[in-house]
Design a protein around this motif. Structure first.
Motif, PDB file in Angstrom:
ATOM      1  N   GLY A  88       0.736  -1.336   0.097  1.00  0.00           N
ATOM      2  CA  GLY A  88      -0.045   0.366  -0.066  1.00  0.00           C
ATOM      3  C   GLY A  88       0.749   1.163  -0.018  1.00  0.00           C
ATOM      4  N   ARG A  89       0.117   2.192   0.023  1.00  0.00           N
ATOM      5  CA  ARG A  89       0.716   3.701  -0.073  1.00  0.00           C
ATOM      6  C   ARG A  89       1.615   4.047   1.041  1.00  0.00           C
ATOM      7  NH1 ARG A  89      -1.912   7.620   2.661  1.00  0.00           N
ATOM      8  NH2 ARG A  89      -3.998   7.149   3.213  1.00  0.00           N
TER       9      ARG A  89
ATOM     10  N   PRO B 223       6.338 -12.659   3.716  1.00  0.00           N
ATOM     11  CA  PRO B 223       7.922 -12.732   3.246  1.00  0.00           C
ATOM     12  C   PRO B 223       8.447 -11.429   3.976  1.00  0.00           C
ATOM     13  CG  PRO B 223       6.374 -11.553   1.575  1.00  0.00           C
ATOM     14  CD  PRO B 223       5.560 -12.264   2.734  1.00  0.00           C
ATOM     15  N   SER B 224       9.791 -11.979   4.274  1.00  0.00           N
ATOM     16  CA  SER B 224      10.841 -11.055   4.950  1.00  0.00           C
ATOM     17  C   SER B 224      11.283  -9.789   4.163  1.00  0.00           C
ATOM     18  CB  SER B 224      11.915 -11.759   5.332  1.00  0.00           C
ATOM     19  OG  SER B 224      12.915 -12.312   4.253  1.00  0.00           O
ATOM     20  N   LEU B 225      10.842 -10.006   2.788  1.00  0.00           N
ATOM     21  CA  LEU B 225      11.512  -8.839   1.699  1.00  0.00           C
ATOM     22  C   LEU B 225      10.185  -8.331   1.351  1.00  0.00           C
ATOM     23  CD1 LEU B 225      14.793 -10.242   0.484  1.00  0.00           C
ATOM     24  CD2 LEU B 225      14.656  -8.716   2.302  1.00  0.00           C
ATOM     25  N   CYS B 226      10.416  -6.931   0.876  1.00  0.00           N
ATOM     26  CA  CYS B 226       9.151  -6.355   0.101  1.00  0.00           C
ATOM     27  C   CYS B 226       9.381  -7.055  -1.439  1.00  0.00           C
ATOM     28  CB  CYS B 226       9.221  -4.947   0.091  1.00  0.00           C
ATOM     29  SG  CYS B 226       8.257  -4.113  -1.020  1.00  0.00           S
ATOM     30  N   PRO B 227       7.822  -7.514  -1.633  1.00  0.00           N
ATOM     31  CA  PRO B 227       7.881  -8.001  -3.166  1.00  0.00           C
ATOM     32  C   PRO B 227       8.234  -7.007  -4.246  1.00  0.00           C
ATOM     33  CG  PRO B 227       5.750  -7.939  -2.081  1.00  0.00           C
ATOM     34  CD  PRO B 227       6.642  -7.796  -1.076  1.00  0.00           C
ATOM     35  N   SER B 228       7.962  -5.711  -3.837  1.00  0.00           N
ATOM     36  CA  SER B 228       8.072  -4.699  -4.985  1.00  0.00           C
ATOM     37  C   SER B 228       9.521  -4.151  -5.059  1.00  0.00           C
ATOM     38  CB  SER B 228       7.150  -3.469  -4.386  1.00  0.00           C
ATOM     39  OG  SER B 228       7.172  -2.674  -5.525  1.00  0.00           O
ATOM     40  N   CYS B 229      10.313  -3.993  -3.856  1.00  0.00           N
ATOM     41  CA  CYS B 229      11.604  -3.487  -4.082  1.00  0.00           C
ATOM     42  C   CYS B 229      12.711  -4.289  -3.333  1.00  0.00           C
ATOM     43  CB  CYS B 229      11.555  -2.123  -3.669  1.00  0.00           C
ATOM     44  SG  CYS B 229      11.343  -1.932  -1.616  1.00  0.00           S
ATOM     45  N   GLY B 230      12.187  -5.342  -2.908  1.00  0.00           N
ATOM     46  CA  GLY B 230      13.407  -6.248  -2.189  1.00  0.00           C
ATOM     47  C   GLY B 230      13.977  -5.456  -0.980  1.00  0.00           C
ATOM     48  N   SER B 231      13.147  -4.572  -0.167  1.00  0.00           N
ATOM     49  CA  SER B 231      13.671  -4.128   1.032  1.00  0.00           C
ATOM     50  C   SER B 231      13.364  -4.742   2.060  1.00  0.00           C
ATOM     51  CB  SER B 231      13.383  -2.581   1.051  1.00  0.00           C
ATOM     52  OG  SER B 231      13.847  -1.792   0.220  1.00  0.00           O
ATOM     53  N   PRO B 232      14.041  -4.621   3.161  1.00  0.00           N
ATOM     54  CA  PRO B 232      13.417  -5.459   4.493  1.00  0.00           C
ATOM     55  C   PRO B 232      12.002  -5.106   4.957  1.00  0.00           C
ATOM     56  CG  PRO B 232      15.610  -4.713   4.872  1.00  0.00           C
ATOM     57  CD  PRO B 232      15.189  -4.068   3.438  1.00  0.00           C
ATOM     58  N   VAL B 233      11.289  -6.275   5.390  1.00  0.00           N
ATOM     59  CA  VAL B 233      10.113  -6.004   5.962  1.00  0.00           C
ATOM     60  C   VAL B 233      10.004  -5.907   7.590  1.00  0.00           C
ATOM     61  CG1 VAL B 233       7.614  -6.801   6.054  1.00  0.00           C
ATOM     62  CG2 VAL B 233       8.846  -6.695   4.020  1.00  0.00           C
ATOM     63  N   VAL B 234       9.359  -4.957   8.073  1.00  0.00           N
ATOM     64  CA  VAL B 234       9.738  -4.608   9.683  1.00  0.00           C
ATOM     65  C   VAL B 234       7.932  -4.658  10.108  1.00  0.00           C
ATOM     66  CG1 VAL B 234      11.538  -3.422   9.493  1.00  0.00           C
ATOM     67  CG2 VAL B 234       9.674  -2.175   9.376  1.00  0.00           C
ATOM     68  N   ARG B 235       8.040  -5.201  11.360  1.00  0.00           N
ATOM     69  CA  ARG B 235       6.451  -5.008  12.052  1.00  0.00           C
ATOM     70  C   ARG B 235       6.912  -4.440  13.335  1.00  0.00           C
ATOM     71  NH1 ARG B 235       2.895 -10.385  13.614  1.00  0.00           N
ATOM     72  NH2 ARG B 235       0.796  -9.352  13.408  1.00  0.00           N
ATOM     73  N   ASP B 236       6.146  -3.255  13.506  1.00  0.00           N
ATOM     74  CA  ASP B 236       6.220  -2.446  14.844  1.00  0.00           C
ATOM     75  C   ASP B 236       5.837  -3.186  15.981  1.00  0.00           C
ATOM     76  OD1 ASP B 236       7.815  -0.640  13.433  1.00  0.00           O
ATOM     77  OD2 ASP B 236       6.179   0.724  13.151  1.00  0.00           O
TER      78      ASP B 236
ATOM     79  N   ILE C 185      10.092  -0.562   4.415  1.00  0.00           N
ATOM     80  CA  ILE C 185      10.734   0.734   5.188  1.00  0.00           C
ATOM     81  C   ILE C 185      11.077   1.613   3.829  1.00  0.00           C
ATOM     82  CG2 ILE C 185      11.118  -0.342   7.338  1.00  0.00           C
ATOM     83  CD1 ILE C 185      14.042  -0.598   6.669  1.00  0.00           C
ATOM     84  N   SER C 186      11.255   1.311   2.717  1.00  0.00           N
ATOM     85  CA  SER C 186      11.869   1.805   1.594  1.00  0.00           C
ATOM     86  C   SER C 186      10.803   3.057   0.958  1.00  0.00           C
ATOM     87  CB  SER C 186      12.270   1.063   0.695  1.00  0.00           C
ATOM     88  OG  SER C 186      12.858   1.840  -0.475  1.00  0.00           O
ATOM     89  N   ILE C 187      11.318   4.293   1.254  1.00  0.00           N
ATOM     90  CA  ILE C 187      10.618   5.527   0.540  1.00  0.00           C
ATOM     91  C   ILE C 187      10.307   5.281  -0.888  1.00  0.00           C
ATOM     92  CG2 ILE C 187      12.414   7.095   0.568  1.00  0.00           C
ATOM     93  CD1 ILE C 187      10.154   8.972   1.762  1.00  0.00           C
ATOM     94  N   ASP C 188      11.327   4.781  -1.493  1.00  0.00           N
ATOM     95  CA  ASP C 188      11.704   4.557  -3.075  1.00  0.00           C
ATOM     96  C   ASP C 188      10.827   3.396  -3.552  1.00  0.00           C
ATOM     97  OD1 ASP C 188      13.297   7.076  -3.276  1.00  0.00           O
ATOM     98  OD2 ASP C 188      15.062   5.904  -2.478  1.00  0.00           O
ATOM     99  N   CYS C 189      10.153   2.691  -2.711  1.00  0.00           N
ATOM    100  CA  CYS C 189       9.497   1.491  -3.197  1.00  0.00           C
ATOM    101  C   CYS C 189       8.568   1.968  -4.178  1.00  0.00           C
ATOM    102  CB  CYS C 189       8.687   0.761  -2.140  1.00  0.00           C
ATOM    103  SG  CYS C 189       7.841  -0.480  -2.428  1.00  0.00           S
ATOM    104  N   PRO C 190       8.581   1.346  -5.314  1.00  0.00           N
ATOM    105  CA  PRO C 190       7.818   1.492  -6.574  1.00  0.00           C
ATOM    106  C   PRO C 190       6.385   1.447  -6.444  1.00  0.00           C
ATOM    107  CG  PRO C 190       9.733   0.263  -7.245  1.00  0.00           C
ATOM    108  CD  PRO C 190       9.749   0.182  -5.934  1.00  0.00           C
ATOM    109  N   ALA C 191       6.031   0.344  -5.713  1.00  0.00           N
ATOM    110  CA  ALA C 191       4.559   0.234  -5.270  1.00  0.00           C
ATOM    111  C   ALA C 191       3.980   1.104  -4.376  1.00  0.00           C
ATOM    112  CB  ALA C 191       4.243  -1.241  -4.499  1.00  0.00           C
ATOM    113  N   GLN C 192       4.766   1.781  -3.514  1.00  0.00           N
ATOM    114  CA  GLN C 192       4.200   2.658  -2.833  1.00  0.00           C
ATOM    115  C   GLN C 192       4.104   4.039  -3.610  1.00  0.00           C
ATOM    116  OE1 GLN C 192       5.803   3.294   1.437  1.00  0.00           O
ATOM    117  NE2 GLN C 192       7.063   1.559   0.648  1.00  0.00           N
TER     118      GLN C 192
END
Length: 703
Positions: A345-346, A418-431, A440-447
């Motif tokens: 999501g955005r 998944p542990s990596l974002c399917p859109s950009c491959g950056s790490p996925v976190v859960r607060d 956590i990537s601001i440059d993620c194309p999907a976002q």
């Protein structure tokens, strides 16, 4: 010449034309109103062909009510406003048999303790229509609109084959003496098979299919080219009259018989019930037959039969007291869960999505459904390879209810995020304390795509026409990367945008200058949206429309907001420490600051409106409290925008109804707040009354 034409058609042309029209109208009535054709399609076509040839040879004989005049090439000013003879009300709903019983008990009480005869009809899932006949000839057709004013769709409705252009002579005698025109009401619908064929054609041509037959009917009815409407295979069921005193009939059952006699298509599944048990039995039987019908229904409408009793019972502010819609429960189907994918999501939230074996549910094909989050997937114990139960919440949003455990395959797989974002491959976190996983990537194309769509959405900057297909193409071309890029787009580059399809000659289809000009104008208009909408459009985490307004009130400029500390932000009513941290962090993220600078340079609003001294808005609503509920459909305002205008005039706008509430503004689909207002005796305003209040400052004395 005249003698040759007489011999060509075998008799006087005017007499032959009249005879042909009468014959064609008779067979149309047999086919559409009675579902009982008495001649073959070829024979009917032969009669139509002869009438067309005769009228072509004798243009002076052409009559607007002739069967040949159902569609032409004329496309003029479409959808002019039409004020209905009387308001077209909504219906209150009974969501189960207990609620239906409660309504019947109230009805019996209102009728002296005895339940009156009730007319039960299928609730057709289509688009409401009002047809006006003057001296028996179709004069006008209008959509429901806001109930008071609809859109003129006469040209298109003339193409719908089961709509009589002239009422049958035998029915005219029942019209009350002195009445020249009748406004009759019904539902335009698209048969299931026609809907399937329409969507199959859309998919094969690369167009977006319709969500369901109801949307297909409404969209087909509002085509600018009536020839397209004619090809869409629409039908009608007529069931009401604006003013029952216009006919010498005493009740709904008798009206339905008259409508059929007049030439209209009337649904055969109706029943006049004398007892509550008969009503319940009819509703249950219709629910069982729902799937086998050739058209969509979503319930049963139950009406007090006698018109005199209807008039005595009257209306609430939005619905008749003498009618109720018994709504069917959502339709459920089973299908195979092929896979679970992830949608970004955005705000970077990762949402699991069920990829399903396509299945038709409530009139449309469902192939995907959100699973919300990992916890929900585990709670429902949904696994890849399961047979699952699918339904549409509110007959609109697909959802997976859970697996059919008895059909679970040994190969069904438990799914994990998944542990990596399917859109950009950056790490996925859960607060900690949150259910959502985030990229956590601001440059993620999907976002980027979601942020751009959010900025252009109606609740944010409202860039009319900037939909997902166009934004996706601009992103793919490298022309759009962030929201500030919107404001450097030109008409020429938008016009030349490749839409990813080719025409019959194999050439790429471009967006075109007409659309390019419209989009540039919409982008320019978006610069003037309120500061609160700009804040909402930025997509700051946790900041919705209401919070954006609160922040804009507390920090009325971008500079003031960017300079605020976490503690200052947390002091704003409705903004806690967690949200304050997210806002503070957004404006301290280096990649975000250049975007804001470019928006400022483009002329996008960066401060709340301030009043010029001497031009203060009169506080005519001071001391009054308003609550807004439902959707405002005609004013172009959101509830938040309407609330802001009320506040500017001195009113207080609250989110809950109490005895201290001065007025409740009820838009379309008003819910529990409306019901509470009625129970407390709080005055209710409709959208037209709200607009009058905002324009004149006149507070209604009586509602």
């Amino acid at each position: 010449m005249a003698d040759e034409q007489v011999s060509l058609f075998g008799e006087d042309p005017a007499a032959r034309a009249a005879a042909l029209r009468k014959e064609i109208e008779h067979h149309s009535y047999q086919y559409y109103a009675l579902d009982n054709p008495t001649i073959s399609d070829a024979a009917f076509d032969s009669l139509m062909r002869e009438l067309r040839e005769l009228e072509a040879a004798h243009p002076e004989l052409v009559d607007p009510s002739s069967p040949t005049q159902r569609v032409g090439g004329y496309v003029g000013e479409q959808f002019a406003p039409v004020v209905h003879e009387q308001r077209m009300y909504s219906l209150d709903n009974a969501m189960d048999l207990d609620e239906l019983d409660a309504w019947m008990e109230r009805t019996a009480e209102a009728c002296g303790g005895t339940l009156p005869p009730l007319c039960c009809e299928l609730k057709i899932d289509g688009s409401s229509i009002a047809l006006t006949y003057e001296d028996g000839v179709l004069l006008r057709a209008a959509t429901r609109g806001d109930g008071t004013t609809g859109e003129d769709v006469t040209v298109n409705m003339r193409t719908v084959r089961d709509v009589p252009l002239r009422l049958r002579e035998g029915a005219l005698a029942a019209i009350t003496p002195g009445v020249d025109s009748l406004e009759l009401r019904g539902e335009v619908y698209m048969p299931k098979k026609s809907f399937e064929l329409l969507n199959a054609a859309a998919v094969s041509e690369g167009r977006q299919p319709f969500a369901n037959p109801r949307n297909a009917a409404a969209g087909s009815l509002r085509q600018k080219d009536p020839a397209i409407t004619q090809m869409r295979d629409l039908s009608t069921f007529m069931y009401a009259i604006a003013d029952d005193r216009s006919l010498e009939v005493t009740g709904q059952w008798e009206l339905l018989q008259w409508l059929r006699e007049a030439g209209f298509h009337v649904n055969p599944d109706v029943k006049l019930c004398e007892t509550a048990a008969e009503v319940r039995a009819f509703c249950e039987a219709c629910l069982e037959r729902r799937e086998s019908l050739p058209y969509e229904i979503d319930g049963v409408v139950v009406k007090v039969n006698e018109f005199a009793r209807q008039r005595a019972m009257g209306f609430t502010s939005r619905a008749p007291r003498w009618a109720i819609a018994f709504k069917f429960p959502p339709e459920e189907k089973t299908t195979l869960l092929r896979d679970i994918t992830v949608q970004v999501g955005r705000t970077g939230a990762l949402t699991p999505v069920a990829e399903l074996e396509p299945v038709v549910v409530a009139g449309s094909t469902v192939a995907r459904a959100t699973l919300h989050n990992l916890d929900e997937v585990h709670r429902k114990d949904v696994r890849i390879g399961d047979t699952v139960i699918v339904r549409k919440a509110g007959d609109v949003i697909p959802e997976v209810l859970g697996p059919v455990l008895s059909l679970r395959s040994p190969e069904a797989r438990v799914w994990e995020m998944p542990s990596l974002c399917p859109s950009c491959g950056s790490p996925v976190v859960r607060d900690e304390g949150e259910v959502a996983f985030r990229c956590i990537s601001i440059d993620c194309p999907a976002q980027a795509l979601e942020r751009l769509l959010h900025w252009a959405s109606r609740g944010a900057l409202d860039i009319d026409g900037m939909g997902e297909e166009i934004v996706s193409r601009l992103v793919e071309s490298g022309r759009l990367a962030d929201v500030a890029d919107y404001y450097s787009l030109t008409e020429d580059e938008l016009a030349s945008l490749n839409m990813g399809r080719v025409n019959k000659e194999g050439e790429p289809i471009r967006l075109g200058h007409t659309m390019g000009k419209k989009l540039v104008a919409a982008i320019e208009a978006s610069k003037g949206r309120s500061f609160a909408r700009v804040l909402f459009g930025l997509g700051i985490r946790h900041v919705g429309k209401t919070t954006a307004e609160l922040i804009a009130d507390a920090f009325p400029s971008m500079d003031a907001l960017m300079a605020a500390g976490e503690d200052q932000l947390a002091e704003v009513h409705g903004v806690g420490p967690k949200m304050a941290h997210g806002i503070w962090l957004f404006f301290r993220t280096p990649d975000n600051l250049p975007v804001i600078d470019r928006l400022r340079a483009a002329g996008v609003t960066m401060a709340a409106e301030t009043l010029v001294p001497g031009e203060e808005v009169p506080q005519v609503l001071a001391g009054l409290t308003f609550v807004l509920t439902g959707t405002l459909v005609n004013s172009g305002m959101t509830r938040d925008e309407a609330g802001a205008r009320l506040k500017a005039m001195g009113a207080k706008v609250s989110g809950s109804v109490s005895k201290k509430t001065s007025f409740v503004v009820a838009g379309e689909s008003a819910g529990s707040k409306y019901d509470k207002a009625v129970s407390l005796g709080v005055p209710v305003l409709d959208e037209a009354q709200l607009l009058h209040l905002l324009e004149t400052g006149e507070v209604p004395r009586e509602v």
